[in-house]
Write a protein that holds these residues in place. Sequence first.
Motif, PDB file in Angstrom:
ATOM      1  N   ASP A 118       0.857  -1.171   0.000  1.00 17.04           N
ATOM      2  CA  ASP A 118       0.000   0.000   0.000  1.00 17.04           C
ATOM      3  C   ASP A 118       0.906   1.237   0.000  1.00 17.04           C
ATOM      4  O   ASP A 118       2.056   1.171   0.393  1.00 17.04           O
ATOM      5  CB  ASP A 118      -0.948  -0.005   1.205  1.00 17.04           C
ATOM      6  N   LYS A 119       0.418   2.343  -0.472  1.00 17.43           N
ATOM      7  CA  LYS A 119       1.237   3.556  -0.594  1.00 17.43           C
ATOM      8  C   LYS A 119       1.605   4.154   0.762  1.00 17.43           C
ATOM      9  O   LYS A 119       2.543   4.918   0.853  1.00 17.43           O
ATOM     10  CB  LYS A 119       0.510   4.607  -1.448  1.00 17.43           C
ATOM     11  N   GLN A 120       0.880   3.824   1.825  1.00 15.32           N
ATOM     12  CA  GLN A 120       1.171   4.387   3.139  1.00 15.32           C
ATOM     13  C   GLN A 120       2.313   3.646   3.840  1.00 15.32           C
ATOM     14  O   GLN A 120       2.875   4.145   4.799  1.00 15.32           O
ATOM     15  CB  GLN A 120      -0.078   4.341   4.022  1.00 15.32           C
ATOM     16  N   LEU A 121       2.641   2.465   3.353  1.00 14.97           N
ATOM     17  CA  LEU A 121       3.708   1.636   3.934  1.00 14.97           C
ATOM     18  C   LEU A 121       3.517   1.405   5.425  1.00 14.97           C
ATOM     19  O   LEU A 121       4.437   1.531   6.216  1.00 14.97           O
ATOM     20  CB  LEU A 121       5.075   2.255   3.663  1.00 14.97           C
ATOM     21  N   THR A 122       2.303   1.053   5.790  1.00 14.85           N
ATOM     22  CA  THR A 122       2.019   0.760   7.188  1.00 14.85           C
ATOM     23  C   THR A 122       2.046  -0.739   7.456  1.00 14.85           C
ATOM     24  O   THR A 122       2.242  -1.156   8.591  1.00 14.85           O
ATOM     25  CB  THR A 122       0.645   1.314   7.591  1.00 14.85           C
TER      26      THR A 122
ATOM     27  N   ARG B 105      12.583   3.816   1.659  1.00 15.93           N
ATOM     28  CA  ARG B 105      13.622   3.951   0.632  1.00 15.93           C
ATOM     29  C   ARG B 105      13.607   2.761  -0.325  1.00 15.93           C
ATOM     30  O   ARG B 105      13.721   2.940  -1.541  1.00 15.93           O
ATOM     31  CB  ARG B 105      14.997   4.092   1.282  1.00 15.93           C
ATOM     32  N   ILE B 106      13.488   1.542   0.174  1.00 12.52           N
ATOM     33  CA  ILE B 106      13.476   0.389  -0.725  1.00 12.52           C
ATOM     34  C   ILE B 106      12.241   0.450  -1.624  1.00 12.52           C
ATOM     35  O   ILE B 106      12.320   0.115  -2.807  1.00 12.52           O
ATOM     36  CB  ILE B 106      13.580  -0.956   0.029  1.00 12.52           C
ATOM     37  N   PHE B 107      11.108   0.910  -1.087  1.00  9.30           N
ATOM     38  CA  PHE B 107       9.900   1.073  -1.893  1.00  9.30           C
ATOM     39  C   PHE B 107      10.172   2.061  -3.028  1.00  9.30           C
ATOM     40  O   PHE B 107       9.845   1.801  -4.179  1.00  9.30           O
ATOM     41  CB  PHE B 107       8.753   1.561  -1.004  1.00  9.30           C
ATOM     42  N   GLU B 108      10.786   3.195  -2.705  1.00  7.44           N
ATOM     43  CA  GLU B 108      11.089   4.218  -3.695  1.00  7.44           C
ATOM     44  C   GLU B 108      12.037   3.695  -4.780  1.00  7.44           C
ATOM     45  O   GLU B 108      11.825   3.914  -5.968  1.00  7.44           O
ATOM     46  CB  GLU B 108      11.734   5.405  -2.978  1.00  7.44           C
ATOM     47  N   ILE B 109      13.071   2.984  -4.367  1.00  7.97           N
ATOM     48  CA  ILE B 109      14.054   2.442  -5.314  1.00  7.97           C
ATOM     49  C   ILE B 109      13.393   1.467  -6.284  1.00  7.97           C
ATOM     50  O   ILE B 109      13.645   1.501  -7.490  1.00  7.97           O
ATOM     51  CB  ILE B 109      15.219   1.770  -4.560  1.00  7.97           C
ATOM     52  N   VAL B 110      12.534   0.600  -5.765  1.00  8.56           N
ATOM     53  CA  VAL B 110      11.865  -0.379  -6.627  1.00  8.56           C
ATOM     54  C   VAL B 110      10.893   0.325  -7.572  1.00  8.56           C
ATOM     55  O   VAL B 110      10.857   0.023  -8.770  1.00  8.56           O
ATOM     56  CB  VAL B 110      11.149  -1.461  -5.787  1.00  8.56           C
ATOM     57  N   GLU B 111      10.122   1.276  -7.058  1.00 11.48           N
ATOM     58  CA  GLU B 111       9.176   1.989  -7.923  1.00 11.48           C
ATOM     59  C   GLU B 111       9.882   2.745  -9.047  1.00 11.48           C
ATOM     60  O   GLU B 111       9.372   2.842 -10.144  1.00 11.48           O
ATOM     61  CB  GLU B 111       8.328   2.959  -7.101  1.00 11.48           C
ATOM     62  N   GLU B 112      11.070   3.289  -8.768  1.00  8.88           N
ATOM     63  CA  GLU B 112      11.831   4.029  -9.779  1.00  8.88           C
ATOM     64  C   GLU B 112      12.467   3.113 -10.820  1.00  8.88           C
ATOM     65  O   GLU B 112      12.939   3.570 -11.849  1.00  8.88           O
ATOM     66  CB  GLU B 112      12.942   4.847  -9.120  1.00  8.88           C
ATOM     67  N   GLY B 113      12.534   1.819 -10.522  1.00  8.52           N
ATOM     68  CA  GLY B 113      13.169   0.880 -11.441  1.00  8.52           C
ATOM     69  C   GLY B 113      14.681   0.875 -11.348  1.00  8.52           C
ATOM     70  O   GLY B 113      15.369   0.379 -12.243  1.00  8.52           O
ATOM     71  N   THR B 114      15.218   1.408 -10.264  1.00  9.01           N
ATOM     72  CA  THR B 114      16.668   1.508 -10.096  1.00  9.01           C
ATOM     73  C   THR B 114      17.345   0.150 -10.188  1.00  9.01           C
ATOM     74  O   THR B 114      18.443   0.042 -10.726  1.00  9.01           O
ATOM     75  CB  THR B 114      16.998   2.179  -8.743  1.00  9.01           C
ATOM     76  N   TRP B 115      16.707  -0.881  -9.666  1.00 11.49           N
ATOM     77  CA  TRP B 115      17.335  -2.194  -9.667  1.00 11.49           C
ATOM     78  C   TRP B 115      16.980  -3.037 -10.879  1.00 11.49           C
ATOM     79  O   TRP B 115      17.406  -4.186 -10.985  1.00 11.49           O
ATOM     80  CB  TRP B 115      16.999  -2.957  -8.390  1.00 11.49           C
ATOM     81  N   ASP B 116      16.209  -2.498 -11.813  1.00 11.89           N
ATOM     82  CA  ASP B 116      15.933  -3.245 -13.040  1.00 11.89           C
ATOM     83  C   ASP B 116      17.269  -3.504 -13.727  1.00 11.89           C
ATOM     84  O   ASP B 116      18.087  -2.598 -13.871  1.00 11.89           O
ATOM     85  CB  ASP B 116      15.005  -2.469 -13.968  1.00 11.89           C
ATOM     86  N   ALA B 117      17.520  -4.713 -14.124  1.00  7.68           N
ATOM     87  CA  ALA B 117      18.768  -5.135 -14.776  1.00  7.68           C
ATOM     88  C   ALA B 117      19.966  -5.089 -13.840  1.00  7.68           C
ATOM     89  O   ALA B 117      21.107  -5.107 -14.287  1.00  7.68           O
ATOM     90  CB  ALA B 117      19.040  -4.312 -16.033  1.00  7.68           C
ATOM     91  N   ALA B 118      19.722  -5.058 -12.518  1.00 11.58           N
ATOM     92  CA  ALA B 118      20.829  -5.098 -11.556  1.00 11.58           C
ATOM     93  C   ALA B 118      21.327  -6.528 -11.383  1.00 11.58           C
ATOM     94  O   ALA B 118      20.608  -7.489 -11.641  1.00 11.58           O
ATOM     95  CB  ALA B 118      20.369  -4.550 -10.206  1.00 11.58           C
TER      96      ALA B 118
END
Length: 82
Positions: free
Chosen positions: A6-10, A47-60
């Motif tokens: 969920d977007k609230q990360l609760t 932070r991990i949520f943000e990184i995944v949503e941005e696609g930073t780890w795609d092709a990592a």
Amino acid sequence: ANLEADKQLTEPFKIRFDVGMLDGKEGQEGFFVVEVFPEWCPLGAARIFEIVEEGTWDAARFFRVTPKFMVEWGIPGDPAVA
């Protein structure tokens, strides 16, 4: 990476990572799931949520996966981001 949160990360959320070239072998594929508990570390979970949503780890690259224990990774697939 596929994200279930969920977007609230609760609540705890899961991230599925699909992996190719297991053991360095072409065509050998698998996946692992990371379960994140925001209650344990709210800033880290955000932070991990943000990184995944941005696609930073795609092709990592994932350096080591020890079943039911740990995964070592983190260098982005895009050198401009690293």
